[in-house]
Scaffold this active site. Structure first.
Site, PDB file in Angstrom:
ATOM      1  N   HIS A 195      -0.112  17.153   2.686  1.00  0.00           N
ATOM      2  CA  HIS A 195      -1.223  17.830   3.366  1.00  0.00           C
ATOM      3  C   HIS A 195      -0.800  19.244   3.768  1.00  0.00           C
ATOM      4  CE1 HIS A 195      -3.063  14.027   3.431  1.00  0.00           C
ATOM      5  NE2 HIS A 195      -3.123  13.770   4.722  1.00  0.00           N
ATOM      6  N   GLY A 230       0.827  -1.228   0.000  1.00  0.00           N
ATOM      7  CA  GLY A 230       0.000   0.000   0.000  1.00  0.00           C
ATOM      8  C   GLY A 230       0.846   1.258   0.000  1.00  0.00           C
ATOM      9  N   LYS A 288     -10.686  13.248  15.047  1.00  0.00           N
ATOM     10  CA  LYS A 288      -9.369  12.662  15.322  1.00  0.00           C
ATOM     11  C   LYS A 288      -8.348  13.757  15.626  1.00  0.00           C
ATOM     12  CE  LYS A 288      -9.667   9.946  11.522  1.00  0.00           C
ATOM     13  NZ  LYS A 288      -9.250   9.172  10.367  1.00  0.00           N
ATOM     14  N   SER A 339      -3.365  11.221  -1.267  1.00  0.00           N
ATOM     15  CA  SER A 339      -2.475  10.131  -0.831  1.00  0.00           C
ATOM     16  C   SER A 339      -2.903   9.590   0.531  1.00  0.00           C
ATOM     17  CB  SER A 339      -1.024  10.606  -0.756  1.00  0.00           C
ATOM     18  OG  SER A 339      -0.913  11.682   0.159  1.00  0.00           O
ATOM     19  N   GLY A 340      -3.451  10.460   1.382  1.00  0.00           N
ATOM     20  CA  GLY A 340      -3.876  10.053   2.719  1.00  0.00           C
ATOM     21  C   GLY A 340      -4.996   9.017   2.687  1.00  0.00           C
ATOM     22  N   GLN A 367      -6.143  18.509   2.480  1.00  0.00           N
ATOM     23  CA  GLN A 367      -5.475  17.201   2.526  1.00  0.00           C
ATOM     24  C   GLN A 367      -5.409  16.530   1.158  1.00  0.00           C
ATOM     25  OE1 GLN A 367      -7.412  16.483   6.885  1.00  0.00           O
ATOM     26  NE2 GLN A 367      -6.595  14.650   5.939  1.00  0.00           N
ATOM     27  N   CYS A 397      -2.267  11.559  10.038  1.00  0.00           N
ATOM     28  CA  CYS A 397      -1.258  12.344   9.297  1.00  0.00           C
ATOM     29  C   CYS A 397      -1.416  13.855   9.509  1.00  0.00           C
ATOM     30  CB  CYS A 397      -1.291  11.986   7.817  1.00  0.00           C
ATOM     31  SG  CYS A 397      -2.922  11.672   7.175  1.00  0.00           S
ATOM     32  N   SER A 418      -2.237 -10.512  -3.105  1.00  0.00           N
ATOM     33  CA  SER A 418      -0.858 -10.109  -3.437  1.00  0.00           C
ATOM     34  C   SER A 418       0.181 -11.180  -3.103  1.00  0.00           C
ATOM     35  CB  SER A 418      -0.491  -8.834  -2.678  1.00  0.00           C
ATOM     36  OG  SER A 418      -1.355  -7.789  -3.019  1.00  0.00           O
ATOM     37  N   VAL A 422       1.248   3.551   2.401  1.00  0.00           N
ATOM     38  CA  VAL A 422       2.038   3.743   3.617  1.00  0.00           C
ATOM     39  C   VAL A 422       3.141   2.695   3.684  1.00  0.00           C
ATOM     40  CG1 VAL A 422       1.982   3.804   6.144  1.00  0.00           C
ATOM     41  CG2 VAL A 422       0.112   4.812   4.834  1.00  0.00           C
TER      42      VAL A 422
END
Ligand code: NAP
Length: 292
Positions: free
Chosen positions: A239, A10, A211, A157-158, A154, A127, A38, A12
């Site tokens: 971000h 992934g 969060k 990609s997050g 943001q 993040c 995978s 990250v």
């Protein structure tokens, strides 16, 4: 030590590999784990080719650290199983607010690590929270923060691989004047902004906003009041945040600047003239949090 990465294919997971390489993090054996689809897929890292292995039959006793970056559903089920045999560092939201799990941003509260043995799990912050608290920590130490109002911009990609692909595909379609379908986003993301990240909560904040509030309090200080507005923008990586801070002590912009210039992990680039600020495109791939 031996290391495993759960979610190695992934966004990250692949970044973790890059960081391990850049930091020259020493390890003996490396195990790359992903979903069943995978298994057997090859990843070349530091001139060695690794085969992806599955999660369900992996023996975590083989490693001293397992990085988890496969989402909160996987973390909820598998991190406690892995933590019976190794130390888990989890990137998902699942354990962050668990009172028995340290929520750590190393430059800010590494002392919280002393409690990791409660569950053998260490949580990594959201993040947007990470880059925010890097800047807030030295300011709070020096001037005592009373209240923060933060608005985020943001990048996709997050949200993961699929969302990055969707931005690319939608952008091409818009430019080709074709009809755009949104599959992973609730609305068109190309050439647009979406004021909605994660789910809506009862108080009408989104979970991403919640969060930022609760994680900042847990990491820095429960007495800080914070309000967040989180917005997804059509940027691939990086971000951005606009941060308004009210202090308890008297401050001026020079004192703030001096303090931020010494902040670990941060770099101030701010001359108030054309182009004298950093943008996500330039910040991407770098470890720094830039302040402009
Ligand atoms: N802390 C932070 O700063 C931060 C930042 C961004 C994201 N995150 C969090 O990190 C996590 C991963 O995000 P991402 O952007 O990397 O997502 P992603 O690009 O969608 O990757 C997800 C990874 O999880 C793996 N996976 C999915 N189901 C699995 C299963 N059943 N067993 C084993 N592996 C499985 C996927 O493997 P396949 O390729 O085989 O599907 C892939 O490697 C999320 O929880 C996200 O919220 C944290």
């Amino acid at each position: 030590m031996n290391v495993a990465i759960v979610g190695a294919t992934g966004n990250v997971g692949r970044k973790l590999l890059e960081v391990i390489e850049k930091l020259n993090f020493k390890f003996s054996e490396l195990y790359l784990i992903a979903s069943d689809k995978s298994i057997g897929k090859k990843i070349t890292f530091k001139k060695k080719t690794y085969s992806i292995v599955g999660l369900s039959d992996f023996d975590f006793a083989k490693v001293q650290i397992a990085f988890f970056s496969a989402g909160s559903v996987i973390a909820e089920k598998w991190a406690p199983i892995a933590a019976k045999k190794t130390i888990v560092i989890d990137n998902s939201k699942h354990f962050r607010m668990d009172k028995d799990v340290p929520l750590v941003v190393p430059e800010v509260n590494s002392d919280a690590l002393k409690n990791y043995k409660n569950k053998n799990i260490i949580a990594n912050a959201n993040c947007s929270t990470i880059q925010l608290v890097l800047a807030l920590k030295p300011l709070h130490d020096q001037f005592r923060i009373k209240r923060v109002i933060v608005s985020t911009y943001q990048s996709v990609s997050g949200a993961g691989n699929a969302h990055m692909n969707e931005l690319e595909e939608q952008s091409k379609k818009v430019l080709d004047k074709q009809k755009v379908n949104s599959i992973n986003f609730t609305k068109q993301i190309a050439f647009n902004v979406i004021p909605h990240i994660d789910t809506f909560m009862e108080d009408r904040y989104t979970k991403e906003e919640w969060k930022m509030i609760v994680e900042t309090k847990k990491i820095l200080d429960p007495n800080i009041s914070l309000s967040a507005t989180c917005v997804r923008v059509p940027v691939f990586v990086g971000h951005s945040e606009s941060v308004n801070i009210e202090f308890n002590l008297e401050v001026d912009s020079q004192k703030i600047r001096k303090c931020l210039e010494k902040a670990p992990g941060c770099k101030v680039i701010d001359e108030a003239k054309d182009g004298s600020y950093i943008t996500p495109v330039e910040a991407s791939g770098d470890f720094m949090t830039y302040i402009s």
